[in-house]
Scaffold this motif. Sequence first.
Motif, PDB file in Angstrom:
ATOM      1  N   TRP A  10     -16.233  -2.844  24.437  1.00 27.25           N
ATOM      2  CA  TRP A  10     -14.876  -2.786  24.973  1.00 27.25           C
ATOM      3  C   TRP A  10     -14.305  -4.197  25.061  1.00 27.25           C
ATOM      4  O   TRP A  10     -15.039  -5.149  25.325  1.00 27.25           O
ATOM      5  CB  TRP A  10     -14.893  -2.188  26.382  1.00 27.25           C
ATOM      6  CG  TRP A  10     -15.436  -0.809  26.453  1.00 27.25           C
ATOM      7  CD1 TRP A  10     -16.753  -0.449  26.513  1.00 27.25           C
ATOM      8  CD2 TRP A  10     -14.689   0.394  26.458  1.00 27.25           C
ATOM      9  NE1 TRP A  10     -16.862   0.910  26.565  1.00 27.25           N
ATOM     10  CE2 TRP A  10     -15.605   1.452  26.526  1.00 27.25           C
ATOM     11  CE3 TRP A  10     -13.325   0.682  26.414  1.00 27.25           C
ATOM     12  CZ2 TRP A  10     -15.207   2.786  26.553  1.00 27.25           C
ATOM     13  CZ3 TRP A  10     -12.931   2.005  26.448  1.00 27.25           C
ATOM     14  CH2 TRP A  10     -13.865   3.044  26.503  1.00 27.25           C
ATOM     15  N   THR A 113     -11.700   8.614  26.285  1.00 24.35           N
ATOM     16  CA  THR A 113     -10.632   7.670  26.599  1.00 24.35           C
ATOM     17  C   THR A 113     -10.693   6.389  25.781  1.00 24.35           C
ATOM     18  O   THR A 113     -11.780   5.908  25.490  1.00 24.35           O
ATOM     19  CB  THR A 113     -10.690   7.327  28.098  1.00 24.35           C
ATOM     20  OG1 THR A 113      -9.631   6.445  28.407  1.00 24.35           O
ATOM     21  CG2 THR A 113     -12.000   6.666  28.467  1.00 24.35           C
ATOM     22  N   PRO A 114      -9.520   5.837  25.454  1.00 24.65           N
ATOM     23  CA  PRO A 114      -9.500   4.525  24.816  1.00 24.65           C
ATOM     24  C   PRO A 114      -9.419   3.395  25.854  1.00 24.65           C
ATOM     25  O   PRO A 114      -9.402   2.237  25.495  1.00 24.65           O
ATOM     26  CB  PRO A 114      -8.230   4.573  23.972  1.00 24.65           C
ATOM     27  CG  PRO A 114      -7.317   5.467  24.744  1.00 24.65           C
ATOM     28  CD  PRO A 114      -8.218   6.488  25.391  1.00 24.65           C
ATOM     29  N   SER A 115      -9.358   3.759  27.167  1.00 21.05           N
ATOM     30  CA  SER A 115      -9.251   2.713  28.186  1.00 21.05           C
ATOM     31  C   SER A 115      -9.719   3.227  29.547  1.00 21.05           C
ATOM     32  O   SER A 115      -9.732   4.427  29.800  1.00 21.05           O
ATOM     33  CB  SER A 115      -7.810   2.201  28.291  1.00 21.05           C
ATOM     34  OG  SER A 115      -6.969   3.223  28.764  1.00 21.05           O
ATOM     35  N   SER A 134      -8.864  -4.239  33.061  1.00 16.89           N
ATOM     36  CA  SER A 134      -8.613  -3.143  32.132  1.00 16.89           C
ATOM     37  C   SER A 134      -9.580  -3.275  30.970  1.00 16.89           C
ATOM     38  O   SER A 134      -9.742  -4.369  30.417  1.00 16.89           O
ATOM     39  CB  SER A 134      -7.177  -3.207  31.599  1.00 16.89           C
ATOM     40  OG  SER A 134      -6.269  -3.066  32.654  1.00 16.89           O
ATOM     41  N   SER A 136     -10.476  -1.687  27.158  1.00 10.73           N
ATOM     42  CA  SER A 136      -9.894  -0.897  26.066  1.00 10.73           C
ATOM     43  C   SER A 136     -10.811  -0.946  24.852  1.00 10.73           C
ATOM     44  O   SER A 136     -11.564  -1.900  24.661  1.00 10.73           O
ATOM     45  CB  SER A 136      -8.501  -1.407  25.709  1.00 10.73           C
ATOM     46  OG  SER A 136      -8.551  -2.752  25.321  1.00 10.73           O
ATOM     47  N   THR A 137     -10.736   0.111  24.038  1.00 10.82           N
ATOM     48  CA  THR A 137     -11.583   0.169  22.852  1.00 10.82           C
ATOM     49  C   THR A 137     -11.190  -0.926  21.882  1.00 10.82           C
ATOM     50  O   THR A 137     -10.037  -1.363  21.839  1.00 10.82           O
ATOM     51  CB  THR A 137     -11.483   1.536  22.154  1.00 10.82           C
ATOM     52  OG1 THR A 137     -10.125   1.819  21.885  1.00 10.82           O
ATOM     53  CG2 THR A 137     -12.100   2.623  23.001  1.00 10.82           C
TER      54      THR A 137
END
Length: 138
Positions: A10, A113-115, A134, A136-137
């Motif tokens: 991530w 989820t991407p985040s 945060s 995220s991918t």
Amino acid sequence: MDPLRLVGTWDFHREIQDHRDGVGYTARGTAELTAQDDGRVRWTEHGTLSWAGGSTPVSRTLFLVREPAGVERRWRVTFEDGRDFHPWTAGAVEHPCGLDLYRGGIDVPDEPTPSWELHWRVTGPEKDYTMRTSYSTR
């Protein structure tokens, strides 16, 4: 909230606001969650912490550990040396650190989820800051 869903790499972006001196910090880097043979999930982060006057490399290692079999198979976050940090659960979490108190939360959507996010409000005689991260991918 099964952390095994988050195994992978991530990008992270962290905003830190120090309420004592009004200074803001930003950290950016990579977080890697890796399933271990012993059932734990290793959570490593490497990045750069920046502020108006400069920057420095930062890193940390945490583990996500299943609670003993008699418990609902929940997870806990521990420090690299095995000390307990906080439960891995949706909603509010707390961690006393000396006379300071970390109050925070983990927000991982139920769907793939991407985040996802992690936030802390830290108060006490030694610390007074807000931190939001945060993930995220890539």
